[in-house]
Design an enzyme around this catalytic site. Structure first.
Site, PDB file in Angstrom:
ATOM      1  N   ASP A   1       5.171  28.909 -29.167  1.00  0.00           N
ATOM      2  CA  ASP A   1       5.549  30.401 -28.973  1.00  0.00           C
ATOM      3  C   ASP A   1       6.296  30.480 -27.873  1.00  0.00           C
ATOM      4  O   ASP A   1       6.666  31.731 -27.482  1.00  0.00           O
ATOM      5  CB  ASP A   1       4.258  31.141 -28.817  1.00  0.00           C
ATOM      6  CG  ASP A   1       3.381  30.688 -27.699  1.00  0.00           C
ATOM      7  OD1 ASP A   1       3.534  29.841 -27.246  1.00  0.00           O
ATOM      8  OD2 ASP A   1       2.430  31.630 -27.115  1.00  0.00           O
ATOM      9  N   GLU A   2       6.976  29.484 -27.146  1.00  0.00           N
ATOM     10  CA  GLU A   2       7.758  29.810 -26.079  1.00  0.00           C
ATOM     11  C   GLU A   2       8.775  28.657 -25.886  1.00  0.00           C
ATOM     12  O   GLU A   2       8.442  27.358 -26.301  1.00  0.00           O
ATOM     13  CB  GLU A   2       6.875  30.019 -24.494  1.00  0.00           C
ATOM     14  CG  GLU A   2       6.229  28.707 -24.115  1.00  0.00           C
ATOM     15  CD  GLU A   2       5.631  28.949 -22.784  1.00  0.00           C
ATOM     16  OE1 GLU A   2       6.293  29.457 -22.019  1.00  0.00           O
ATOM     17  OE2 GLU A   2       4.326  28.694 -22.684  1.00  0.00           O
TER      18      GLU A   2
ATOM     19  N   ASP B   1       9.269  34.173 -24.599  1.00  0.00           N
ATOM     20  CA  ASP B   1       7.990  33.930 -25.090  1.00  0.00           C
ATOM     21  C   ASP B   1       7.609  34.820 -26.003  1.00  0.00           C
ATOM     22  O   ASP B   1       7.634  36.369 -25.789  1.00  0.00           O
ATOM     23  CB  ASP B   1       7.329  34.374 -23.402  1.00  0.00           C
ATOM     24  CG  ASP B   1       5.795  34.036 -23.453  1.00  0.00           C
ATOM     25  OD1 ASP B   1       5.316  33.290 -24.495  1.00  0.00           O
ATOM     26  OD2 ASP B   1       5.166  34.412 -22.766  1.00  0.00           O
TER      27      ASP B   1
END
Length: 359
Positions: free
Chosen positions: A106-107, A11
């Protein structure tokens, strides 16, 4: 006994804001907010850790964020820059395993059970990935390591920013028992309140509930809750994650109350959604419009067609029909959205009976 899987959840830390601070040195070490500008109807997309110290968080109205921190720097999102950084990060994942599942820019989850790098240690692999992300992109990531997706995701949030947290098969069950129910990924505020009303405040409390009772109270989700409080989550890391819907929406600076203006806005949103579908090489058969009124009441209206919705389709009559079923007279509209679903490959010769569904 089957060997435990090795799952990593990566993350990125305050991703959009971190990219801005990387690219623009004048933003560093200052409260930075990416999203709607002050005085607009927009919301905070993400914010730097300096801004979070003032109680600012994602999805907060920008006007509220500005009130909490008047000296904060507000910038509009630069999605091309974020996509470029995200693609660089995914290339790093691919050096370790083909089994990685992006959840957003983003993860992502990674299954490194078969990876021989770093002597096969998932913790060392996660550490190595974090270091490579920092070296190649200048950004920091937090990593959670565990034996399933549920615990890996929770672990990644426990030592932010730039964290690394391991939950082993031995300490997983005990960890879950002490975990507040609101910290369970997938349990939102409404479900948390319902569980509190039932006397469920921790994983240990949830574990005392019989499966039949959980299913009575929470329907299909009851089985999932029964399993996760016991540390059971057999969901695979799916590299070929299926796109179920494509949507776009807009919040207006001023509420709209003109029907023709609403139709034009819906057409514009539909064109953007169709553009995204074309990029993904997908055809859509279901069109949904979303309307949020000035009092924040929200409704949706949907229709499924026998033929794919394309850019060549004259969508105004279709949008007009959907809008007719939504009360708009004497009601001001704050937000409009359009979503495409029932997705398939354009080459798929889909044959279905024409039907209409409104909800």
């Amino acid at each position: 006994m089957e060997a435990a899987r090795k799952i990593i959840h990566i993350d990125m830390d305050a991703f959009f804001a971190a990219v801005e601070q990387r690219d623009f040195p004048q933003y560093r070490n200052k409260p930075l907010i990416v999203g709607g500008l002050p005085g607009s109807r927009g919301v905070v997309s993400t914010c730097s850790y300096e801004a979070r110290q003032y109680g600012i968080h994602s999805a907060m109205p920008s006007t509220t964020a500005h009130r909490l921190c008047p000296h904060a720097i507000f910038v509009k999102p630069r999605f091309e820059a974020y996509r470029e950084a995200s693609n660089s990060i995914r290339k790093i994942f691919a050096d370790y395993t083909d089994l990685f599942e992006p959840l957003s820019l983003d993860e992502a989850y990674l299954d490194v059970s078969q990876c021989n790098r770093c002597k096969g240690s998932a913790t060392l692999i996660a550490k190595d990935i974090k270091e490579k992300i920092k070296q190649q992109t200048g950004l920091t990531a937090s990593a959670g390591v565990s034996y399933n997706k549920f615990l890996a995701k929770i672990a990644s949030d426990l030592d932010k920013p730039d964290g690394l947290y391991l939950i082993t098969p031995d300490n997983g069950p005990g960890f879950i028992e002490t975990l507040p129910i609101g910290k369970f990924h997938g349990i939102g505020k409404a479900t948390e309140k319902r569980m509190h009303d039932l006397g469920i405040f921790t994983g240990a409390d949830l574990k005392t509930m019989p499966l039949a009772s959980l299913q009575d109270y929470f329907g299909k989700a009851g089985l999932h809750y029964y399993h996760i409080c016991r540390g059971i989550d057999n969901r695979p890391v799916n590299h070929q994650r299926i796109t179920k819907s494509i949507g776009v929406e807009v919040t207006f600076q001023e509420d709209l109350d003109n029907r023709e203006t609403l139709l034009i806005q819906l057409q514009n949103l539909l064109n953007k959604a169709l553009g995204k579908a074309k990029e993904k090489k997908l055809a859509a058969y279901t069109l949904t419009i979303k309307i949020k009124y000035s009092d924040f009441v929200q409704i949706t209206r949907s229709r499924t067609l026998s033929k794919a919705i394309t850019e060549n389709l004259n969508a105004l009559p279709l949008l007009d029909d959907l809008l007719k079923t939504a009360p708009t007279e004497r009601r001001k509209v704050r937000l409009l959205g359009v979503a495409l679903s029932s997705l398939a490959s354009p080459s798929c010769n889909r044959q279905i009976d024409l039907f209409e569904q409104f909800q």
